[in-house]
Design an enzyme around this catalytic site. Structure first.
Site, PDB file in Angstrom:
ATOM      1  CE  LYS A   1      -4.470   0.858   0.215  1.00  0.00           C
ATOM      2  NZ  LYS A   1      -5.575  -0.029  -0.216  1.00  0.00           N
TER       3      LYS A   1
HETATM    4  P1  NAD Z   1     -13.108   7.651  -2.958  1.00  0.00           P
HETATM    5  O1  NAD Z   1     -12.039   8.658  -2.865  1.00  0.00           O
HETATM    6  O2  NAD Z   1     -13.701   7.349  -4.278  1.00  0.00           O
HETATM    7  O3  NAD Z   1     -14.317   8.092  -1.974  1.00  0.00           O
HETATM    8  C1  NAD Z   1     -14.117   8.345  -0.613  1.00  0.00           C
HETATM    9  C2  NAD Z   1     -15.391   8.917  -0.023  1.00  0.00           C
HETATM   10  O4  NAD Z   1     -15.213   9.090   1.383  1.00  0.00           O
HETATM   11  C3  NAD Z   1     -15.787  10.277  -0.587  1.00  0.00           C
HETATM   12  O5  NAD Z   1     -17.189  10.351  -0.753  1.00  0.00           O
HETATM   13  C4  NAD Z   1     -15.326  11.233   0.500  1.00  0.00           C
HETATM   14  O6  NAD Z   1     -16.073  12.453   0.525  1.00  0.00           O
HETATM   15  C5  NAD Z   1     -15.622  10.409   1.737  1.00  0.00           C
HETATM   16  N1  NAD Z   1     -14.890  10.905   2.914  1.00  0.00           N
HETATM   17  C6  NAD Z   1     -13.589  11.329   2.968  1.00  0.00           C
HETATM   18  N2  NAD Z   1     -13.309  11.772   4.201  1.00  0.00           N
HETATM   19  C7  NAD Z   1     -14.439  11.625   4.937  1.00  0.00           C
HETATM   20  C8  NAD Z   1     -14.783  11.906   6.284  1.00  0.00           C
HETATM   21  N3  NAD Z   1     -13.894  12.442   7.120  1.00  0.00           N
HETATM   22  N4  NAD Z   1     -16.031  11.620   6.689  1.00  0.00           N
HETATM   23  C9  NAD Z   1     -16.950  11.083   5.860  1.00  0.00           C
HETATM   24  N5  NAD Z   1     -16.676  10.796   4.558  1.00  0.00           N
HETATM   25  C10 NAD Z   1     -15.448  11.072   4.118  1.00  0.00           C
HETATM   26  O7  NAD Z   1     -12.544   6.345  -2.246  1.00  0.00           O
HETATM   27  P2  NAD Z   1     -12.958   4.832  -2.495  1.00  0.00           P
HETATM   28  O8  NAD Z   1     -12.099   4.278  -3.553  1.00  0.00           O
HETATM   29  O9  NAD Z   1     -14.434   4.725  -2.592  1.00  0.00           O
HETATM   30  O10 NAD Z   1     -12.440   4.171  -1.128  1.00  0.00           O
HETATM   31  C11 NAD Z   1     -13.194   4.267   0.069  1.00  0.00           C
HETATM   32  C12 NAD Z   1     -12.672   3.237   1.052  1.00  0.00           C
HETATM   33  O11 NAD Z   1     -12.767   1.938   0.464  1.00  0.00           O
HETATM   34  C13 NAD Z   1     -11.215   3.385   1.465  1.00  0.00           C
HETATM   35  O12 NAD Z   1     -11.080   2.913   2.791  1.00  0.00           O
HETATM   36  C14 NAD Z   1     -10.492   2.433   0.527  1.00  0.00           C
HETATM   37  O13 NAD Z   1      -9.250   2.006   1.060  1.00  0.00           O
HETATM   38  C15 NAD Z   1     -11.495   1.307   0.476  1.00  0.00           C
HETATM   39  N6  NAD Z   1     -11.369   0.438  -0.682  1.00  0.00           N
HETATM   40  C16 NAD Z   1     -11.466   0.931  -1.949  1.00  0.00           C
HETATM   41  C17 NAD Z   1     -11.372   0.063  -3.039  1.00  0.00           C
HETATM   42  C18 NAD Z   1     -11.541   0.540  -4.462  1.00  0.00           C
HETATM   43  O14 NAD Z   1     -11.570  -0.305  -5.368  1.00  0.00           O
HETATM   44  N7  NAD Z   1     -11.695   1.817  -4.704  1.00  0.00           N
HETATM   45  C19 NAD Z   1     -11.139  -1.301  -2.822  1.00  0.00           C
HETATM   46  C20 NAD Z   1     -11.056  -1.778  -1.520  1.00  0.00           C
HETATM   47  C21 NAD Z   1     -11.178  -0.894  -0.455  1.00  0.00           C
END
Ligand code: NAD
Length: 445
Positions: free
Chosen positions: A131
């Site tokens: 990561k």
């Molecule tokens: P993203 O950047 O597309 O979206 C993140 C969201 O979280 C946004 O809507 C943002 O406004 C919100 N956010 C940020 N800070 C915040 C806060 N303090 N309070 C409330 N909301 C808040 O990210 P993503 O890719 O959707 O990833 C989200 C989570 O899922 C992360 O933990 C990431 O590690 C995990 N994840 C993502 C993937 C993937 O394929 N994208 C895969 C596995 C895990």
């Protein structure tokens, strides 16, 4: 820009190992790497893990911190701080996302890299865990500057990434465009190698640049397969049920949109700008359009603002934390009224939160199972690139569905056998797979 300055200058909390904790993690008293360590301890105890293997997997192999200069479009040169942590590669190349966020810190990358090791092992993928990220707020930078930052970071990483060594993917604050730039930079600085073959140095690319059909929505789709399996086992009818989602980015928005086709109503949603409630339900497709245009949920017509406390205490059937880590601590867990918490984000529940949810009989589908759809389709993308193939959307979806449903069942079977919760069962499966390889190859490969 003023808020960025305040964040960057915010004092860091120091954990007992002297590693810094994100100032944003104010809902918890836990350091993220401590959370992983304790989870590992529970999984290890459940299967009597060989103590030597336990010692090896309890720390990452490599922790890289890079300071790299970028000349922004304005002409100004600014220094950025980037991380790449490589936790374990006994099962295959390191694999894991790149995060752009102002609160990225070393212990977070260590924790997230460890979770990738368990996630890939649990999913039966030939990958280890990695990561990384860059500590800045991408919302404060133009498209042009994001390209410069991404290319300089990739250049600085150099041969620390590679298609058979360490394969990044998108995470919070990054997307397919970021991966296209990373791939292009890597290919250009390694001009001597086969340009087609090294495309698979990153996954989550756009389709035009060698990405896979279905990668964009894969994590949300995987979350939904878990919810369907959970509903089936509980004889719970999804049609007519209610949903709250924290974070409406890639994971949260796809989850809500797919569930809406099954009659699940999104009554509450939150992002970095606040939390919103609509008893009649939000239209997740319109919400996603608004979010894409405005980069936040703020200003969406319909629904009313609620506090963060109200959000977690809402009477909903399904709660999907899909934003940041360490969001469900003691206070939130005491108030949650959902029947199931499905961890779309990595590490959204801290140790107190996990304990309280367990005591209150609220089911938790753990992150390393629930959000593994993304890395599974990343593996499909990597395979397609390797074989010069291009699978259609149906084929990707079918393969993902088969894997997710099978993995879900293995975890529940293991939880029944070991009489433990789903998280411990997930660790148990992952650790057994790693142990088998260590035992067969010898502990010092
Ligand atoms: P993203 O950047 O597309 O979206 C993140 C969201 O979280 C946004 O809507 C943002 O406004 C919100 N956010 C940020 N800070 C915040 C806060 N303090 N309070 C409330 N909301 C808040 O990210 P993503 O890719 O959707 O990833 C989200 C989570 O899922 C992360 O933990 C990431 O590690 C995990 N994840 C993502 C993937 C993937 O394929 N994208 C895969 C596995 C895990």
């Amino acid at each position: 820009m003023s808020s960025k300055k305040a964040k960057d200058d915010a004092p860091m909390v120091t954990s007992k190992e002297g590693a810094s904790t994100a100032p944003d993690a104010h809902h918890t008293r836990h350091n993220l790497f401590d959370v992983v360590t304790q989870q590992l301890a529970r999984g290890a105890a459940a299967i009597n893990l060989d103590p030597d293997i336990n010692t090896i997997v309890s720390q990452p192999k490599n922790e890289l911190i890079i300071h790299f200069p970028v000349r922004l479009k304005s002409g100004e040169v600014r220094m950025f701080k980037g991380y790449r942590v490589q936790h374990n590669n006994i099962l295959g190349p390191y694999k894991g996302g790149i995060r752009y966020h102002q609160d990225v810190y070393l212990d977070e990358c260590k924790a997230l890299a460890s979770w990738m090791t368990w996630k890939c092992a649990l999913a039966g993928l030939p990958y280890g865990g990695g990561k990384g990220g860059v500590k800045f707020n991408p919302k404060d930078y133009s498209h042009d500057d994001l390209e410069r930052i991404t290319r300089r970071f990739t250049h600085a990483l150099g041969t620390n990434i590679g298609p058979e060594y360490d394969i990044p993917a998108p995470d919070m604050g990054t997307n397919s465009q970021t991966m296209d730039w990373m791939m292009d930079t890597y290919v250009n600085i390694n001009a001597a190698v086969d340009r087609q073959a090294v495309k698979r140095v990153v996954t989550g690319k756009s389709i035009a640049c060698g990405g896979s059909q279905g990668r964009d929505g894969a994590t949300g789709q995987g979350v939904v397969y878990c919810i369907q399996e959970w509903a089936h086992s509980k004889r719970f009818t999804l049609d007519g049920s209610t949903l709250a989602v924290q974070g409406f980015g890639n994971v949260g928005s796809h989850t809500a949109r797919i569930l809406s086709r099954m009659g699940v109503t999104l009554t509450a949603v939150g992002d970095h700008t606040g939390y919103y409630f609509n008893a009649e339900g939000f239209n997740p497709h319109k919400l996603a359009e608004h979010n894409k245009k405005n980069h936040s949920l703020d200003g969406y017509p319909g629904g009313r603002r609620i506090s963060r406390e109200e959000f977690f205490a809402l009477e909903v059937d399904i709660l999907v934390p899909a934003a940041l880590e360490l969001q469900i601590g003691l206070d939130e867990a005491k108030e949650i009224r959902a029947k199931v918490v499905v961890e779309g984000a990595n590490g959204p529940t801290d140790l107190d939160g996990d304990r309280i949810l367990g005591e209150r009989g609220i089911d938790v589908i753990p992150d390393i199972l629930a959000n593994s759809g993304g890395v599974i389709v990343s593996y499909f993308e990597w395979l397609q690139n390797k074989r010069s193939e291009s699978w259609d959307a149906d084929e990707v979806q079918q393969r993902l569905e088969r894997k997710m449903r099978r993995n879900y069942q293995s975890v529940m079977d293991k939880a029944r056998d070991l009489k433990c919760d789903a998280r411990t069962a997930s660790y148990a499966i992952a650790l057994e797979r790693l142990s088998e390889v260590y035992r067969a190859r010898g502990i010092w490969p």
